[in-house]
Write a protein that holds these residues in place. Structure first.
Motif, PDB file in Angstrom:
ATOM      1  N   PRO A   2       0.789  -1.230   0.000  1.00 45.54           N
ATOM      2  CA  PRO A   2       0.000   0.000   0.000  1.00 45.54           C
ATOM      3  C   PRO A   2       0.821   1.280   0.000  1.00 45.54           C
ATOM      4  O   PRO A   2       0.262   2.368  -0.051  1.00 45.54           O
ATOM      5  CB  PRO A   2      -0.803  -0.112   1.304  1.00 45.54           C
ATOM      6  CG  PRO A   2       0.079  -0.904   2.204  1.00 45.54           C
ATOM      7  CD  PRO A   2       0.805  -1.881   1.306  1.00 45.54           C
ATOM      8  N   GLY A   3       2.146   1.181  -0.015  1.00 43.90           N
ATOM      9  CA  GLY A   3       2.982   2.366   0.162  1.00 43.90           C
ATOM     10  C   GLY A   3       3.700   2.878  -1.068  1.00 43.90           C
ATOM     11  O   GLY A   3       4.706   3.548  -0.933  1.00 43.90           O
ATOM     12  N   LEU A   4       3.213   2.586  -2.266  1.00 40.53           N
ATOM     13  CA  LEU A   4       3.917   3.054  -3.466  1.00 40.53           C
ATOM     14  C   LEU A   4       3.550   4.503  -3.781  1.00 40.53           C
ATOM     15  O   LEU A   4       2.400   4.902  -3.665  1.00 40.53           O
ATOM     16  CB  LEU A   4       3.586   2.159  -4.658  1.00 40.53           C
ATOM     17  CG  LEU A   4       3.950   0.684  -4.496  1.00 40.53           C
ATOM     18  CD1 LEU A   4       3.625  -0.091  -5.762  1.00 40.53           C
ATOM     19  CD2 LEU A   4       5.416   0.526  -4.130  1.00 40.53           C
ATOM     20  N   SER A   5       4.529   5.255  -4.209  1.00 40.28           N
ATOM     21  CA  SER A   5       4.342   6.673  -4.513  1.00 40.28           C
ATOM     22  C   SER A   5       4.207   6.895  -6.004  1.00 40.28           C
ATOM     23  O   SER A   5       4.840   6.185  -6.801  1.00 40.28           O
ATOM     24  CB  SER A   5       5.543   7.482  -4.026  1.00 40.28           C
ATOM     25  OG  SER A   5       5.724   7.315  -2.653  1.00 40.28           O
ATOM     26  N   PRO A   6       3.428   7.916  -6.397  1.00 38.60           N
ATOM     27  CA  PRO A   6       3.391   8.284  -7.811  1.00 38.60           C
ATOM     28  C   PRO A   6       4.810   8.567  -8.305  1.00 38.60           C
ATOM     29  O   PRO A   6       5.635   9.111  -7.586  1.00 38.60           O
ATOM     30  CB  PRO A   6       2.533   9.551  -7.828  1.00 38.60           C
ATOM     31  CG  PRO A   6       1.660   9.415  -6.621  1.00 38.60           C
ATOM     32  CD  PRO A   6       2.542   8.744  -5.587  1.00 38.60           C
ATOM     33  N   GLY A   7       5.095   8.131  -9.521  1.00 39.36           N
ATOM     34  CA  GLY A   7       6.420   8.313 -10.099  1.00 39.36           C
ATOM     35  C   GLY A   7       7.332   7.114  -9.923  1.00 39.36           C
ATOM     36  O   GLY A   7       8.393   7.055 -10.542  1.00 39.36           O
ATOM     37  N   THR A   8       6.938   6.162  -9.081  1.00 41.71           N
ATOM     38  CA  THR A   8       7.744   4.947  -8.892  1.00 41.71           C
ATOM     39  C   THR A   8       7.787   4.175 -10.203  1.00 41.71           C
ATOM     40  O   THR A   8       6.763   3.921 -10.821  1.00 41.71           O
ATOM     41  CB  THR A   8       7.142   4.058  -7.781  1.00 41.71           C
ATOM     42  OG1 THR A   8       7.103   4.793  -6.566  1.00 41.71           O
ATOM     43  CG2 THR A   8       7.948   2.785  -7.604  1.00 41.71           C
ATOM     44  N   THR A   9       8.992   3.813 -10.629  1.00 42.91           N
ATOM     45  CA  THR A   9       9.166   3.052 -11.866  1.00 42.91           C
ATOM     46  C   THR A   9       9.067   1.567 -11.568  1.00 42.91           C
ATOM     47  O   THR A   9       9.607   1.095 -10.565  1.00 42.91           O
ATOM     48  CB  THR A   9      10.532   3.364 -12.515  1.00 42.91           C
ATOM     49  OG1 THR A   9      10.586   4.768 -12.780  1.00 42.91           O
ATOM     50  CG2 THR A   9      10.722   2.590 -13.809  1.00 42.91           C
ATOM     51  N   ILE A  55       4.147   4.372 -11.808  1.00 40.50           N
ATOM     52  CA  ILE A  55       2.947   4.472 -10.980  1.00 40.50           C
ATOM     53  C   ILE A  55       2.372   5.877 -11.146  1.00 40.50           C
ATOM     54  O   ILE A  55       3.082   6.878 -10.974  1.00 40.50           O
ATOM     55  CB  ILE A  55       3.267   4.234  -9.480  1.00 40.50           C
ATOM     56  CG1 ILE A  55       3.890   2.866  -9.254  1.00 40.50           C
ATOM     57  CG2 ILE A  55       2.029   4.460  -8.612  1.00 40.50           C
ATOM     58  CD1 ILE A  55       2.989   1.700  -9.407  1.00 40.50           C
ATOM     59  N   ALA A  56       1.073   5.959 -11.487  1.00 40.89           N
ATOM     60  CA  ALA A  56       0.404   7.254 -11.594  1.00 40.89           C
ATOM     61  C   ALA A  56      -0.214   7.627 -10.250  1.00 40.89           C
ATOM     62  O   ALA A  56       0.068   8.687  -9.696  1.00 40.89           O
ATOM     63  CB  ALA A  56      -0.664   7.223 -12.678  1.00 40.89           C
ATOM     64  N   GLU A  57      -1.073   6.731  -9.725  1.00 35.41           N
ATOM     65  CA  GLU A  57      -1.743   6.990  -8.451  1.00 35.41           C
ATOM     66  C   GLU A  57      -2.427   5.726  -7.960  1.00 35.41           C
ATOM     67  O   GLU A  57      -2.665   4.800  -8.728  1.00 35.41           O
ATOM     68  CB  GLU A  57      -2.773   8.102  -8.597  1.00 35.41           C
ATOM     69  CG  GLU A  57      -3.906   7.745  -9.560  1.00 35.41           C
ATOM     70  CD  GLU A  57      -4.859   8.899  -9.823  1.00 35.41           C
ATOM     71  OE1 GLU A  57      -4.728   9.953  -9.176  1.00 35.41           O
ATOM     72  OE2 GLU A  57      -5.730   8.733 -10.684  1.00 35.41           O
ATOM     73  N   ARG A  58      -2.726   5.723  -6.683  1.00 36.75           N
ATOM     74  CA  ARG A  58      -3.531   4.649  -6.114  1.00 36.75           C
ATOM     75  C   ARG A  58      -4.942   4.823  -6.652  1.00 36.75           C
ATOM     76  O   ARG A  58      -5.396   5.954  -6.830  1.00 36.75           O
ATOM     77  CB  ARG A  58      -3.502   4.775  -4.595  1.00 36.75           C
ATOM     78  CG  ARG A  58      -3.962   3.556  -3.886  1.00 36.75           C
ATOM     79  CD  ARG A  58      -3.604   3.676  -2.423  1.00 36.75           C
ATOM     80  NE  ARG A  58      -4.262   2.633  -1.678  1.00 36.75           N
ATOM     81  CZ  ARG A  58      -4.008   2.344  -0.422  1.00 36.75           C
ATOM     82  NH1 ARG A  58      -3.101   3.045   0.228  1.00 36.75           N
ATOM     83  NH2 ARG A  58      -4.638   1.391   0.182  1.00 36.75           N
ATOM     84  N   THR A  59      -5.634   3.705  -6.927  1.00 38.30           N
ATOM     85  CA  THR A  59      -6.969   3.823  -7.499  1.00 38.30           C
ATOM     86  C   THR A  59      -7.949   2.864  -6.841  1.00 38.30           C
ATOM     87  O   THR A  59      -7.563   1.805  -6.344  1.00 38.30           O
ATOM     88  CB  THR A  59      -6.958   3.594  -9.026  1.00 38.30           C
ATOM     89  OG1 THR A  59      -8.249   3.880  -9.549  1.00 38.30           O
ATOM     90  CG2 THR A  59      -6.568   2.169  -9.387  1.00 38.30           C
ATOM     91  N   SER A  60      -9.211   3.271  -6.834  1.00 35.70           N
ATOM     92  CA  SER A  60     -10.306   2.409  -6.398  1.00 35.70           C
ATOM     93  C   SER A  60     -11.404   2.420  -7.446  1.00 35.70           C
ATOM     94  O   SER A  60     -12.507   1.963  -7.197  1.00 35.70           O
ATOM     95  CB  SER A  60     -10.844   2.870  -5.038  1.00 35.70           C
ATOM     96  OG  SER A  60     -11.330   4.193  -5.138  1.00 35.70           O
ATOM     97  N   SER A  61     -11.072   2.924  -8.628  1.00 35.22           N
ATOM     98  CA  SER A  61     -12.046   3.106  -9.698  1.00 35.22           C
ATOM     99  C   SER A  61     -12.016   1.960 -10.711  1.00 35.22           C
ATOM    100  O   SER A  61     -10.957   1.600 -11.217  1.00 35.22           O
ATOM    101  CB  SER A  61     -11.761   4.422 -10.429  1.00 35.22           C
ATOM    102  OG  SER A  61     -12.547   4.509 -11.594  1.00 35.22           O
ATOM    103  N   SER A  62     -13.183   1.440 -11.021  1.00 37.38           N
ATOM    104  CA  SER A  62     -13.272   0.419 -12.066  1.00 37.38           C
ATOM    105  C   SER A  62     -13.092   1.035 -13.454  1.00 37.38           C
ATOM    106  O   SER A  62     -12.861   0.317 -14.421  1.00 37.38           O
ATOM    107  CB  SER A  62     -14.609  -0.320 -11.985  1.00 37.38           C
ATOM    108  OG  SER A  62     -15.694   0.564 -12.177  1.00 37.38           O
ATOM    109  N   ASP A  63     -13.157   2.364 -13.554  1.00 36.12           N
ATOM    110  CA  ASP A  63     -12.903   3.035 -14.832  1.00 36.12           C
ATOM    111  C   ASP A  63     -11.438   2.896 -15.244  1.00 36.12           C
ATOM    112  O   ASP A  63     -11.126   2.800 -16.425  1.00 36.12           O
ATOM    113  CB  ASP A  63     -13.261   4.525 -14.757  1.00 36.12           C
ATOM    114  CG  ASP A  63     -14.750   4.755 -14.595  1.00 36.12           C
ATOM    115  OD1 ASP A  63     -15.543   3.853 -14.955  1.00 36.12           O
ATOM    116  OD2 ASP A  63     -15.126   5.829 -14.083  1.00 36.12           O
TER     117      ASP A  63
END
Length: 178
Positions: free
Chosen positions: A56-63, A80-88
């Motif tokens: 759960p601890g990954l940051s945006p920009g992590t390769t 990594i762009a962002e953490r998501t909870s969206s089915s979209d």
């Protein structure tokens, strides 16, 4: 009875030398310290541009390094762009599969990858080199089973596996499934 200053100096020198051990040297360089790999925090699976990983601890920009287990495997990178909870942005979070995939302990991240990834395995950091392992996935009754194994020369042991619940029945291709 007072101690002789030379003896005290000698004892201190021996103690300091014991505390200041020089690391082993290989090819003129200090040998790296062995590190244990937490495979479930360092490896995840992807469907499209969505990463599922037990971290759960990954940051945006992590390769991340992406291995698409084709023959031969295709290796690329994504971010990594962002953490998501969206089915979209994450097919693993569609209504018919959301509950099982979340309850499996995964955290979901949208990733930037060009071109979009169909199915793949993601590796964090540079500890795991794709050429040193075998990557695969197969169909179970209701999902996909992803694996990373040691090469057969090293015994072929399974080191990591991930499960992606699809929410519908599929034709079984995994050899260990009925």
């Amino acid at each position: 009875m007072p101690q002789h200053p030379t003896r005290i100096l000698l004892a201190l020198t021996v103690l300091l030398a014991a505390c200041n051990k020089t690391p082993e040297v290989q090819n003129g360089q200090p040998a790296p310290a062995p590190t244990a790999i937490d495979y479930h925090r360092s490896i995840g699976w992807l469907h499209g541009n969505c990463l599922a990983i037990m971290n759960p601890g990954l940051s945006p920009g992590t390769t991340i390094t992406v291995v698409q287990p084709n023959q031969p495997p295709v290796v690329s990178s994504a971010t990594i762009a962002e953490r998501t909870s969206s089915s979209d942005t994450c097919k693993a979070l569609l209504e018919d599969r959301r509950k099982v995939n979340i309850e499996s302990g995964y955290t979901f991240y949208s990733v930037h990858a060009e071109p979009e990834i169909n199915l793949g395995i993601a590796l964090l950091g540079n500890t795991i080199q794709p050429a040193d392992y075998q990557f695969d996935y197969c169909n179970t009754r209701e999902g996909l089973s992803f694996t990373m194994k040691a090469h057969p020369e090293q015994g072929g042991a399974e080191l990591w596996n991930g499960y992606y619940y699809l929410g519908y029945e599929s034709e079984v291709t995994c050899s260990n499934q009925q």
